[in-house]
Design a protein around this motif. Structure first.
Motif, PDB file in Angstrom:
ATOM      1  N   LEU A  37      96.789 -14.982 -23.216  1.00 33.06           N
ATOM      2  CA  LEU A  37      96.934 -14.122 -24.282  1.00 33.06           C
ATOM      3  C   LEU A  37      96.204 -14.335 -25.490  1.00 33.06           C
ATOM      4  CD1 LEU A  37     100.828 -13.572 -23.933  1.00 33.06           C
ATOM      5  CD2 LEU A  37      98.891 -11.934 -23.325  1.00 33.06           C
ATOM      6  N   GLN A  38      95.896 -15.780 -25.858  1.00 31.58           N
ATOM      7  CA  GLN A  38      95.141 -16.355 -27.072  1.00 31.58           C
ATOM      8  C   GLN A  38      93.826 -15.778 -26.883  1.00 31.58           C
ATOM      9  OE1 GLN A  38      93.144 -19.258 -26.729  1.00 31.58           O
ATOM     10  NE2 GLN A  38      92.674 -19.491 -29.123  1.00 31.58           N
ATOM     11  N   GLN A  39      93.270 -15.930 -25.595  1.00 32.20           N
ATOM     12  CA  GLN A  39      91.841 -15.641 -25.256  1.00 32.20           C
ATOM     13  C   GLN A  39      91.698 -13.969 -25.303  1.00 32.20           C
ATOM     14  OE1 GLN A  39      89.522 -17.888 -24.563  1.00 32.20           O
ATOM     15  NE2 GLN A  39      88.021 -16.225 -24.909  1.00 32.20           N
ATOM     16  N   GLU A  40      92.686 -13.205 -24.971  1.00 40.84           N
ATOM     17  CA  GLU A  40      92.758 -11.723 -25.320  1.00 40.84           C
ATOM     18  C   GLU A  40      92.800 -11.319 -26.675  1.00 40.84           C
ATOM     19  OE1 GLU A  40      92.335  -7.807 -24.029  1.00 40.84           O
ATOM     20  OE2 GLU A  40      92.116  -9.854 -23.140  1.00 40.84           O
ATOM     21  N   TYR A  41      93.489 -12.044 -27.523  1.00 37.14           N
ATOM     22  CA  TYR A  41      93.330 -11.907 -28.867  1.00 37.14           C
ATOM     23  C   TYR A  41      92.191 -12.029 -29.536  1.00 37.14           C
ATOM     24  CZ  TYR A  41      94.980 -12.394 -33.767  1.00 37.14           C
ATOM     25  OH  TYR A  41      95.045 -12.362 -35.022  1.00 37.14           O
ATOM     26  N   ARG A  42      91.541 -13.073 -28.905  1.00 32.88           N
ATOM     27  CA  ARG A  42      90.066 -13.141 -29.405  1.00 32.88           C
ATOM     28  C   ARG A  42      88.895 -12.368 -29.131  1.00 32.88           C
ATOM     29  NH1 ARG A  42      89.004 -19.405 -28.134  1.00 32.88           N
ATOM     30  NH2 ARG A  42      86.860 -18.691 -29.199  1.00 32.88           N
ATOM     31  N   THR A  43      89.238 -11.616 -27.911  1.00 31.11           N
ATOM     32  CA  THR A  43      88.353 -10.627 -27.309  1.00 31.11           C
ATOM     33  C   THR A  43      88.377  -9.243 -28.081  1.00 31.11           C
ATOM     34  OG1 THR A  43      88.611 -11.814 -25.248  1.00 31.11           O
ATOM     35  CG2 THR A  43      87.677  -9.787 -25.155  1.00 31.11           C
ATOM     36  N   ARG A  44      89.594  -9.074 -28.534  1.00 29.42           N
ATOM     37  CA  ARG A  44      89.867  -7.629 -28.957  1.00 29.42           C
ATOM     38  C   ARG A  44      88.975  -7.178 -30.208  1.00 29.42           C
ATOM     39  NH1 ARG A  44      91.056  -4.279 -25.872  1.00 29.42           N
ATOM     40  NH2 ARG A  44      90.677  -5.865 -24.384  1.00 29.42           N
ATOM     41  N   PRO A  45      88.452  -8.028 -30.925  1.00 30.44           N
ATOM     42  CA  PRO A  45      87.849  -7.589 -31.878  1.00 30.44           C
ATOM     43  C   PRO A  45      86.216  -7.675 -31.623  1.00 30.44           C
ATOM     44  CG  PRO A  45      88.765  -9.662 -32.799  1.00 30.44           C
ATOM     45  CD  PRO A  45      89.256  -9.417 -31.453  1.00 30.44           C
ATOM     46  N   LEU A  46      85.841  -8.197 -30.543  1.00 33.80           N
ATOM     47  CA  LEU A  46      84.544  -7.870 -30.084  1.00 33.80           C
ATOM     48  C   LEU A  46      84.551  -6.568 -29.043  1.00 33.80           C
ATOM     49  CD1 LEU A  46      83.919 -11.610 -28.522  1.00 33.80           C
ATOM     50  CD2 LEU A  46      82.885 -10.495 -30.453  1.00 33.80           C
ATOM     51  N   ILE A  47      85.762  -6.228 -28.323  1.00 31.45           N
ATOM     52  CA  ILE A  47      85.854  -5.095 -27.694  1.00 31.45           C
ATOM     53  C   ILE A  47      85.446  -3.817 -28.895  1.00 31.45           C
ATOM     54  CG2 ILE A  47      87.221  -3.302 -26.425  1.00 31.45           C
ATOM     55  CD1 ILE A  47      85.882  -5.415 -24.680  1.00 31.45           C
ATOM     56  N   ARG A  48      86.497  -4.138 -29.855  1.00 30.48           N
ATOM     57  CA  ARG A  48      86.355  -3.019 -30.997  1.00 30.48           C
ATOM     58  C   ARG A  48      84.946  -2.813 -31.288  1.00 30.48           C
ATOM     59  NH1 ARG A  48      90.885  -4.318 -32.850  1.00 30.48           N
ATOM     60  NH2 ARG A  48      90.404  -5.933 -33.812  1.00 30.48           N
ATOM     61  N   GLN A  49      84.304  -3.874 -31.669  1.00 33.08           N
ATOM     62  CA  GLN A  49      82.822  -4.039 -32.343  1.00 33.08           C
ATOM     63  C   GLN A  49      82.044  -3.006 -31.267  1.00 33.08           C
ATOM     64  OE1 GLN A  49      81.270  -7.386 -33.204  1.00 33.08           O
ATOM     65  NE2 GLN A  49      82.732  -7.732 -34.850  1.00 33.08           N
ATOM     66  N   CYS A  50      82.094  -3.269 -30.201  1.00 34.44           N
ATOM     67  CA  CYS A  50      81.480  -2.470 -28.951  1.00 34.44           C
ATOM     68  C   CYS A  50      81.795  -0.976 -29.179  1.00 34.44           C
ATOM     69  CB  CYS A  50      81.784  -3.158 -27.606  1.00 34.44           C
ATOM     70  SG  CYS A  50      80.796  -4.562 -27.186  1.00 34.44           S
TER      71      CYS A  50
END
Length: 150
Positions: free
Chosen positions: A90-103
């Motif tokens: 979940l911590q890794q997913e939290y860090r991934t969300r902004p990158l997905i949003r940028q994409c």
């Protein structure tokens, strides 16, 4: 009957999630074109749905099998290891969300994500896939009663 339904949903979500997270990382591993980014974002949608179903069904299963988490007044070590793995995921997913949003934002503007964003997402996806597989191994050991000495 309800436990069986939750267990089935749990396993289906896990399988779907494994495939989705692998596809998300694979599509962004090399220099992606627009269709590869779109495939990756679709895979991310599947991953989010799978993660939600996996956590909800897992919580329901854990609530019905409290003895797997707590035995003889102490926590079961494998259960605690699994919870730590879930927290890492979940911590890794939290860090991934902004990158997905940028994409998503860049694709909406007609631009491709930068190579840096793509490689970071691919790296996060590989890391999440590894954590998910470790959780799977811990779960099977927990269900079989392996190493559950209090």
């Amino acid at each position: 009957m309800l436990q069986w339904l939750f267990a089935t949903l749990h396993l289906l979500a896990l399988g779907c999630g494994l495939g989705a997270i692998a596809a998300r990382g694979r599509n962004l591993a090399s220099t992606p074109d627009a269709p590869a980014v779109q495939r990756s974002l679709r895979a991310d949608n599947w991953w989010c749905l799978s993660l939600l179903l996996w956590i909800v069904s897992g919580s329901m299963l854990a609530a019905s099998h409290l003895s797997l988490l707590w035995s003889q007044g102490r926590p079961v070590p494998l259960a605690m290891a699994k919870l730590v793995g879930i927290a890492l995921l979940l911590q890794q997913e939290y860090r991934t969300r902004p990158l997905i949003r940028q994409c998503r934002q860049r694709l909406e503007r007609g631009r491709l994500p930068t190579e840096e964003i793509g490689s970071m997402l691919a790296h996060h996806s590989r890391r999440q896939l590894l954590v998910l597989l470790v959780i799977l191994v811990i779960s099977t050991a927990l269900q079989s009663g392996l190493f559950n000495t209090p």
